[in-house]
Design a protein around this motif. Structure first.
Motif, short mmCIF file in Angstrom:
data_model
loop_
_atom_site.label_atom_id
_atom_site.label_comp_id
_atom_site.label_asym_id
_atom_site.label_seq_id
_atom_site.Cartn_x
_atom_site.Cartn_y
_atom_site.Cartn_z
N TYR A 432 5.04 -4.32 0.32
CA TYR A 432 5.56 -4.01 1.63
C TYR A 432 4.72 -4.73 2.68
O TYR A 432 3.50 -4.88 2.53
N ASN A 433 5.38 -5.16 3.75
CA ASN A 433 4.67 -5.85 4.83
C ASN A 433 5.10 -5.29 6.17
O ASN A 433 6.30 -5.10 6.43
N ILE A 434 4.12 -4.99 7.00
CA ILE A 434 4.37 -4.59 8.38
C ILE A 434 3.74 -5.65 9.27
O ILE A 434 2.55 -5.96 9.14
N THR A 435 4.54 -6.22 10.17
CA THR A 435 4.02 -7.20 11.12
C THR A 435 4.05 -6.60 12.51
O THR A 435 5.11 -6.23 13.03
N ILE A 436 2.85 -6.47 13.11
CA ILE A 436 2.75 -5.98 14.49
C ILE A 436 2.72 -7.21 15.38
O ILE A 436 1.77 -8.01 15.34
N GLU A 437 3.75 -7.38 16.18
CA GLU A 437 3.89 -8.60 16.97
C GLU A 437 2.92 -8.64 18.14
O GLU A 437 2.40 -7.61 18.59
N THR A 438 2.64 -9.83 18.61
CA THR A 438 1.68 -10.08 19.68
C THR A 438 1.94 -9.19 20.90
O THR A 438 3.08 -9.07 21.35
N GLY A 439 0.88 -8.54 21.39
CA GLY A 439 0.98 -7.72 22.59
C GLY A 439 1.43 -6.31 22.34
O GLY A 439 1.52 -5.51 23.28
N ASN A 440 1.71 -5.96 21.07
CA ASN A 440 2.20 -4.63 20.74
C ASN A 440 1.17 -3.86 19.92
O ASN A 440 0.35 -4.44 19.21
N THR A 441 1.26 -2.53 20.01
CA THR A 441 0.31 -1.66 19.31
C THR A 441 1.07 -0.61 18.50
O THR A 441 1.96 0.06 19.03
N LEU A 442 0.68 -0.48 17.22
CA LEU A 442 1.13 0.63 16.40
C LEU A 442 -0.01 1.64 16.35
O LEU A 442 -1.10 1.33 15.86
N THR A 443 0.22 2.84 16.87
CA THR A 443 -0.80 3.89 16.88
C THR A 443 -0.48 4.93 15.82
O THR A 443 0.61 5.51 15.82
N ILE A 444 -1.42 5.14 14.92
CA ILE A 444 -1.33 6.22 13.93
C ILE A 444 -2.24 7.32 14.44
O ILE A 444 -3.47 7.27 14.27
N SER A 445 -1.67 8.31 15.11
CA SER A 445 -2.48 9.24 15.90
C SER A 445 -3.39 10.12 15.05
O SER A 445 -4.48 10.49 15.49
N SER A 446 -2.99 10.46 13.83
CA SER A 446 -3.87 11.25 12.96
C SER A 446 -4.93 10.39 12.30
O SER A 446 -5.94 10.89 11.81
N GLY A 447 -4.68 9.07 12.25
CA GLY A 447 -5.56 8.13 11.57
C GLY A 447 -5.30 8.01 10.08
O GLY A 447 -5.94 7.22 9.39
N ALA A 448 -4.36 8.79 9.54
CA ALA A 448 -4.14 8.85 8.09
C ALA A 448 -3.26 7.69 7.62
O ALA A 448 -2.11 7.55 8.06
N LEU A 449 -3.78 6.87 6.71
CA LEU A 449 -3.09 5.70 6.17
C LEU A 449 -3.25 5.72 4.66
O LEU A 449 -4.38 5.68 4.15
N ALA A 450 -2.15 5.79 3.92
CA ALA A 450 -2.20 5.88 2.46
C ALA A 450 -1.43 4.75 1.81
O ALA A 450 -0.27 4.51 2.14
#
Length: 740
Positions: A432-450
């Motif tokens: 799987y691939n997630i691309t966060i494009e220039t100038g944008n932010t993905l916020t994971i508010s709990s901080g949990a990444l699995a």
């Protein structure tokens, strides 16, 4: 466990010495059913409790115990025969151990076999000198996380009396099938120490223990009670998991244990039947620990789910409430995608008992999120309790409090806007691939990444991955998991956690330029793949059993911990932005701090390990070597591979001492501060010893076989110091009068 590191080192040394001493006499019988205490079966007619070599024994070989026996020193079993062996107790006999530090060694040499001491229904006792320190060394040269074909088993069907402390070492398994009376601590420093049962009257139970310490990944304290109704076989002593595990099952008998304390990356595992419960008196997290809740999934029996469930609960109301307050997320109920989760806990499953015995990565790294309630305890989130992003459901459909599951093999999801979610999980066995494009932010508010089992996934792009006011906590066991987007957060406290890496398998790789605040804590495996992956202001702390591979030149403010560091790319530990790391070199300079050990717990006085691809550790100008000293341990830097050199540079550096727990040393005491280095160079007078608590004490440094040794040379007598003080005061007074 306090200063437990020193006791660990001394116990392991004792085991190695025991193995290295050649047997003066040993068992020589080759026929099954011979009498253990018959002197004709021993070389030199000396019953010295040593078995060594290969005897050509056939399947089902046994030795009979027909009388009481005194074990004068240690019991040593180093046998090359590929056969299980039974030592049968023919009556109600007693073994008496004369040594105050007996070591009981079992090693079948390159094969996994079982040595049974006694059997079900036999009355057998082991009596020790009051306060004895008993060590069970099973497969002493085998790693705890290893091929199970190399892990032996010692099964003890004897009541153990008068032990002051009990220590399990080596990568093998030790089963206790009778009562064990201990007046002190129980340490599991490798492999597994398990309480088993044969009947309602015969089962393993430890009484009198003051604490349990389970140290290092692969170390397990387990309860496998399947008979009777005793629900408290470990008693109420605290269980301290220093990256180790507490295990229960297979069983349908509820169990309760004392207070559980988490350090590093700990695990609580259970192989329980439906409706069976493991109850913890309390659960407390120390030093930003994380833990995996691991369970068997036979018959679709999962942790805390609405049906076919087993349970892990907390009895103490205040402790339970603290877990509830630590949950992060929305207010959704069961079945909702906006439920609160516990960011520093994760769940994983295994099939049957084999994964526990194998100690594979799946046992130590969770990849499912969990929630918690007072009534139900811990519960893992089902797939339907996530917003499932796939080819037909875009990432943008997730809202602020949603828990998100990426589930569309081979797809790349682009994030072209600022977006906030509660947690992010990748599904199993795909890329799987997630691309966060220039100038944008993905916020994971709990901080949990699995990152789930054996996927190859990436979070990339020129945008930003944020965890808001919480640390980013990454867990899982994927083959190749990479973050190349820039990681940031809103954390300003340098002593808080900013990034916690608990990934196993091939670990987590950072390839971006990151600006997150707070410490970088490595509890699993972290690979540094770019020069900016570690922020300059971060403290890089590697917890027990953690591993950081610095593959690209990096700078950090501080290096600490009790795990392992490799540095092919070079590491500059510095308090400024000047200087360039040198390949394969760790340089401590310009206010940078090297501080082996932890901030509290057993490894506050601990050992930092330097591994492959390091050629030199150097203390340069204004570098600080921070060392804790306690009554039975001190901080230490150990080179684990040959060829690492130790250098004291031309500029002035500082050895900063801290005495722990009110410890005061004595004149002439010395401490080895490094170990295993292959060469040494430099002028030791360039390193100044700083002891702010004892400014009048005098120390000296020397190279001892290429390692740094500190000696306390002089402690002025109180009367001498008083005279000097009075004399100095009189001198000042006289000079003032003369000036007048």
């Amino acid at each position: 466990m306090g200063g437990g590191v020193a006791s660990i080192i001394s116990l392991l040394a004792l085991v190695l010495v025991t193995l290295a001493v050649p047997a003066r006499a040993q068992w020589q019988g080759t026929t099954s059913g011979l009498d253990y205490t018959d002197t004709s079966n021993w070389a030199g007619a000396d019953v010295n409790d040593t078995f060594s070599g290969s005897y050509g024994w056939a399947s089902g070989f046994s030795i009979n115990i027909n009388d009481d026996h005194e074990v004068k020193n240690n019991f040593t079993w180093r046998v090359g025969d590929v056969q299980n062996v039974n030592l049968n107790n023919s009556g109600s006999h007693t073994w008496t151990f004369s040594s105050k530090q007996p070591v009981f060694t079992v090693d079948f040499i390159n094969s996994a076999q079982t040595l049974n001491f006694g059997a079900s229904g036999q009355n057998f006792s082991w009596n020790f000198q009051n306060g004895s320190a008993l060590t069970l060394a099973v497969s002493p040269t085998t790693a705890s996380i290893a091929n199970p074909m190399a892990q032996d088993t010692l099964a003890i069907y004897a009541t153990i009396n008068n032990v002051g402390s009990l220590t399990k070492t080596g990568g093998g398994l030790a089963y206790l099938y009778r009562a064990v009376n201990v007046s002190g601590k129980v340490d599991v420093l490798g492999g597994q120490l398990l309480l088993g049962s044969n009947s309602a009257a015969n089962y393993g139970k430890i009484t009198g223990a003051t604490e349990y310490n389970v140290v290092g990944r692969g170390s397990v304290l387990g309860m496998t009670i399947t008979h009777g109704s005793d629900n408290n076989v470990l008693g109420n002593a605290p269980v301290n998991l220093y990256s180790g595990a507490l295990h229960m099952g297979p069983t349908s008998i509820n169990q309760s244990v004392g207070a559980v304390n988490l350090y590093g990356r700990a695990a609580i595992s259970s192989q329980l039947n439906v409706s069976t419960t493991l109850t913890l008196t309390s659960l407390e997290r120390h030093n930003f620990a994380t833990f995996a809740i691991v369970g068997a999934n036979q018959n679709n029996n999962f942790l805390g789910t609405p049906s076919n469930s087993y349970f892990v609960k907390i009895a103490d109301e205040a402790s339970s409430e603290a877990i509830v307050k630590a949950l992060v997320g929305g207010d959704g109920g069961v079945g909702s995608t906006t439920q609160k989760i516990l960011p520093w806990a994760a769940y994983s499953t295994f099939t049957g008992a084999s994964s526990v015995a194998n100690n594979n990565d799946g046992f130590w790294s969770g990849d499912h999120f969990v929630t918690y309630t007072h009534e139900g305890g811990f519960r893992y989130l089902l797939p339907e309790e996530f917003v499932q992003v796939n080819a037909s459901t875009p990432f943008s459909s997730a809202t602020t409090y949603d828990n998100v599951l990426i589930k569309a093999a081979g797809n790349t999801f682009s994030i072209g806007q600022n977006q906030t979610i509660n947690s992010l999980k990748f599904a199993d066995n795909s890329t799987y691939n997630i691309t966060i494009e220039t100038g944008n932010t993905l916020t994971i508010s709990s901080g949990a990444l699995a990152w789930s089992a054996w996927n190859n996934s990436n979070i990339k792009g020129d945008g930003t991955l944020s965890s808001g006011t919480n640390p980013l906590i990454s867990t899982g066991r994927g083959s190749t998991n990479t973050i190349s987007a820039s990681i940031t957060n809103a954390i300003e406290d340098e002593g808080a956690a900013g990034l916690i890496v608990a990934n196993l398998g091939n670990g987590l790789t950072l390839n971006g330029v990151n600006t997150y605040g707070g410490m970088t804590l490595v509890q699993g495996i972290l690979n540094i793949g770019s020069a900016g992956a570690l922020p300059l202001t971060t403290e890089l702390r590697v917890d027990n059993s953690g591993l950081v591979n610095i593959n690209s030149a990096s700078k950090v403010r501080k290096l600490s911990g009790a795990g392992t560091v490799t540095a092919s790319g070079g590491l500059l530990v510095t308090g400024s932005d000047t200087g360039t790391p040198t390949s394969k070199n760790i340089l401590v300079t310009n206010g940078g701090i090297l501080a082996p050990g932890d901030i509290s717990g057993a490894f506050q006085a601990g050992t930092l390990l330097l591994g492959a691809n390091i050629t030199d550790l150097e203390f340069g100008k204004d570098g600080i070597f921070a060392v804790d000293l306690s009554a039975d341990a001190n901080d230490l830097v150990r080179a684990t591979v040959a060829g690492i050199g130790l250098s004291i540079g031309d500029g002035a550096s500082t050895l900063k001492l801290t005495y722990l727990d009110g410890y005061n040393s004595v004149e002439g005491m010395s401490w080895l501060l490094t170990e295993g280095f292959s060469s040494s160079i430099g002028t030791l007078t360039n390193m100044t010893v700083s002891d702010v608590l004892h400014e009048d004490w005098e120390y000296s440094l020397m190279f001892d076989n290429n390692n740094l040794r500190l000696t306390l040379d002089s402690i002025p007598e109180p009367s001498t110091w008083l005279l000097l003080t009075v004399g100095a005061t009189l001198l000042v007074t006289t000079m003032r009068r003369r000036r007048r």
